[in-house]
Design an enzyme around this catalytic site. Structure first.
Site, short mmCIF file in Angstrom:
data_model
loop_
_atom_site.label_atom_id
_atom_site.label_comp_id
_atom_site.label_asym_id
_atom_site.label_seq_id
_atom_site.Cartn_x
_atom_site.Cartn_y
_atom_site.Cartn_z
N GLU A 212 0.83 -1.20 0.00
CA GLU A 212 0.00 0.00 0.00
C GLU A 212 0.87 1.26 0.00
O GLU A 212 0.60 2.23 -0.73
CB GLU A 212 -0.93 0.02 1.22
CG GLU A 212 -1.94 -1.11 1.26
CD GLU A 212 -1.44 -2.33 2.02
OE1 GLU A 212 -2.28 -3.14 2.44
OE2 GLU A 212 -0.21 -2.48 2.19
N GLY A 267 5.80 -2.05 14.49
CA GLY A 267 5.05 -0.99 13.83
C GLY A 267 4.15 -0.21 14.76
O GLY A 267 4.11 1.03 14.74
N ARG A 268 3.41 -0.90 15.62
CA ARG A 268 2.45 -0.21 16.48
C ARG A 268 3.13 0.44 17.68
O ARG A 268 2.45 1.06 18.51
CB ARG A 268 1.34 -1.16 16.91
CG ARG A 268 1.80 -2.47 17.52
CD ARG A 268 0.64 -3.48 17.54
NE ARG A 268 1.02 -4.80 18.02
CZ ARG A 268 1.57 -5.74 17.26
NH1 ARG A 268 1.83 -5.49 15.99
NH2 ARG A 268 1.86 -6.93 17.75
N HIS A 384 -24.35 10.76 21.92
CA HIS A 384 -25.48 10.91 21.00
C HIS A 384 -25.43 9.88 19.87
O HIS A 384 -26.11 10.06 18.86
CB HIS A 384 -25.49 12.33 20.44
CG HIS A 384 -25.77 13.37 21.47
ND1 HIS A 384 -27.05 13.84 21.72
CD2 HIS A 384 -24.96 14.01 22.35
CE1 HIS A 384 -26.99 14.74 22.70
NE2 HIS A 384 -25.74 14.86 23.10
#
Length: 545
Positions: A212, A267-268, A384
């Protein structure tokens, strides 16, 4: 049956659950006026109030015994020391080294990693100063006024979340875009709205092979060259965060403008590394250092504090308590700060990619629930939208409520209104509203007996819905660093209790492999060997392409 479920600590909690499962928090508060002081911790600039949980002092004793039985403290020390606790990838896990102060030492395999970290950090800091001070210019001499970070997963979620959270510290003459999705619409929208002569692209990919990221980077490069720039000009407008200097050079990026990191940076957990280059550019080196320092303070808290006052351990144990004994399968994150609007999405990856595992670290199948579904939105928007489910739904959904005492934008009564809602929600979730209370309210409003009988059941709130409250004076780089590290260590501690490897993510690999095959088939319009559904969907794509 696994060792965990067979353990004395687990069995003690199972027995205790039967004793306490029907106890209401409203009664616990009524019986103990000191409940807040007993079940709260204040450290690293953060207050954790966990008194609104379905726990007693005996519950916490038993949970701390569980933490001791799996030796969370010892496992944390192994991680901080650089042992290869990520066994399936044979790697150390040392994001904590990225925030150790200059002058510290951490030797792993004969190398001082802290010295290496600060060498790379200094490289990034020098570059950042050049861009922010308008010394670094584009190929036409225009200073950089737009930064486009191209990455995915941790190379996008962390930097985007932090840049959004710390917008009050952002350099005002710089605009930031983050591109992650391989959907061409994402990169196209950015390309349409930037001036290539004053735009800097950061290509963030450890291997420089991520499908990607490279697709988006290639499209950005093509658009840049089509804007009138020459190939040699790429070096002024594209930099890389990677470990693959050969691929970076082939792309056209000057390797002197490649900011490296290491395979022990997952990565995280990578926003603290060169992956945080966009953060540095946004808030400046001094504020980035404060972010690191806040995280380092939480690191020290985690490894130096006894379980009874250890915020990551407490949050981890409460998550296990609800997930494994109350069968709560999701956990809501509710930040009452608009700047933290990407924090729930960031925690989704941190938690679900880390502990969404069906086998233990030793390869044996788990026979208990592991990671929960993490979700949420900023308050008061969530009130809400989905709070109805949390208040009156059939599932138990524990939630973390997060808010600063002071706003970055003091406008009228906005922040008092925000805090009033913030505090009211946790009180309402704890107390609920009984049938007798509802009937009394309806009678006081003048409702007749028939109306009361028909309406009252709908207005009853069971309550007894658990929440944790996290507060801090204001959202600064340092407090944000502490907050992120708090959740990192919570996830680690839960992984150790469940016996899973929190630092691999093999579950994403199969989809990648199949996508590579399907891409070739979409390009050639030839259907390969697939199930009837996939084959049928491919055919549908072919006929409408």
């Amino acid at each position: 049956m696994s060792d965990l479920i067979n353990s004395a600590a687990w069995k003690a909690l199972q027995s205790h659950y039967k004793e306490i499962s029907n106890v209401h928090m409203r009664d616990l508060f009524a019986a103990d006026s000191e409940r807040f002081s007993k079940f709260s911790v204040n450290d690293c600039g953060c207050l954790l109030d966990y008194s609104k949980n379905r726990i007693t002092e005996d519950t916490m004793v038993k949970l701390f015994e569980l933490a001791s039985s799996v030796d969370i403290a010892g496992e944390a020390k192994r991680m901080f020391a650089g042992e290869r606790i990520n066994a399936t990838e044979d790697r150390s896990v040392l994001h904590t080294a990225l925030r150790m102060p200059k002058g510290s030492t951490l030797e792993v395999d004969g190398e001082d990693l802290v010295a290496q970290v600060h060498e790379v950090s200094d490289h990034a800091a020098t570059f950042v100063d050049k861009v922010r001070n308008k010394v670094w210019t584009g190929y036409t001499g225009k200073p950089i006024d737009t930064i486009v970070n191209i990455g995915i997963g941790g190379s996008d979620l962390g930097p985007l979340m932090v840049c959004e959270a710390l917008k009050p510290w952002q350099q005002k003459d710089l605009t930031f875009h983050f591109v992650s999705n391989v959907d061409g619409s994402h990169i196209a929208q950015v390309i349409e709205n930037v001036n290539m002569q004053s735009t800097l692209f950061i290509i963030a990919s450890k291997t420089f092979t991520t499908l990607e990221t490279l697709a988006n980077a290639s499209s950005a490069r093509e658009a840049f060259l089509n804007s009138g720039a020459a190939t040699k000009d790429i070096a002024k407008h594209f930099v890389a965060v990677s470990t693959n200097s050969e691929a970076v050079a082939e792309f056209g990026i000057d390797v002197d403008n490649m900011f490296r990191f290491w395979d022990w940076v997952g990565g995280r957990y990578s926003l603290w590394s060169s992956i945080g280059l966009s953060i540095r550019l946004s808030i400046g080196n001094e504020n980035f250092d404060a972010l690191l320092d806040g995280a380092h303070q939480m690191d020290r808290h985690f490894v130096e504090t006894e379980y009874e006052k250890n915020m990551p351990v407490i949050l981890a144990l409460l998550g296990v308590w609800y997930g494994n004994f109350f069968n709560a399968r999701s956990h809501a994150i509710e930040p009452y700060d608009q700047y933290l609007h990407r924090f729930p999405a960031y925690l989704q990856q941190l938690d679900m990619e880390s502990n969404g595992k069906h086998v233990r670290a030793d390869g044996t199948a788990v026979d208990y629930a592991t990671g929960p579904v993490i979700w949420g939105e900023p308050g008061t928007n969530g009130q809400h939208a989905f709070f109805q489910l949390i208040h009156q739904g059939t599932d138990l959904i524990p939630a973390d409520f997060i808010a600063p005492v002071k706003s970055q934008n003091q406008i009228g009564e906005h922040h008092n209104m925000l805090l009033a809602n913030f505090l009211a929600q946790t009180e309402a979730l704890m107390k609920g509203k009984t049938l007798s209370e509802v009937e009394s309210e309806l009678r006081a409003s003048g409702a007749d007996a028939k109306t009361i009988a028909s309406l009252a059941p709908h207005k009853v709130f069971e309550g007894n819905r658990p929440t944790n409250t996290l507060m801090f004076d204001e959202l600064t780089p340092a407090t944000l660093g502490s907050l992120i590290a708090l959740y990192e260590h919570k996830v680690f501690a839960q992984g150790k209790i469940w016996g899973v490897n929190s630092f691999d993510q093999w579950g994403v690999e199969l989809g990648k492999q199949l996508a590579a095959t399907l891409l070739q088939e979409l390009q050639s319009q030839k259907v390969g060997e697939h199930d009837s559904s996939t084959a049928g969907l491919l055919g549908y794509c072919f006929t409408r392409a």
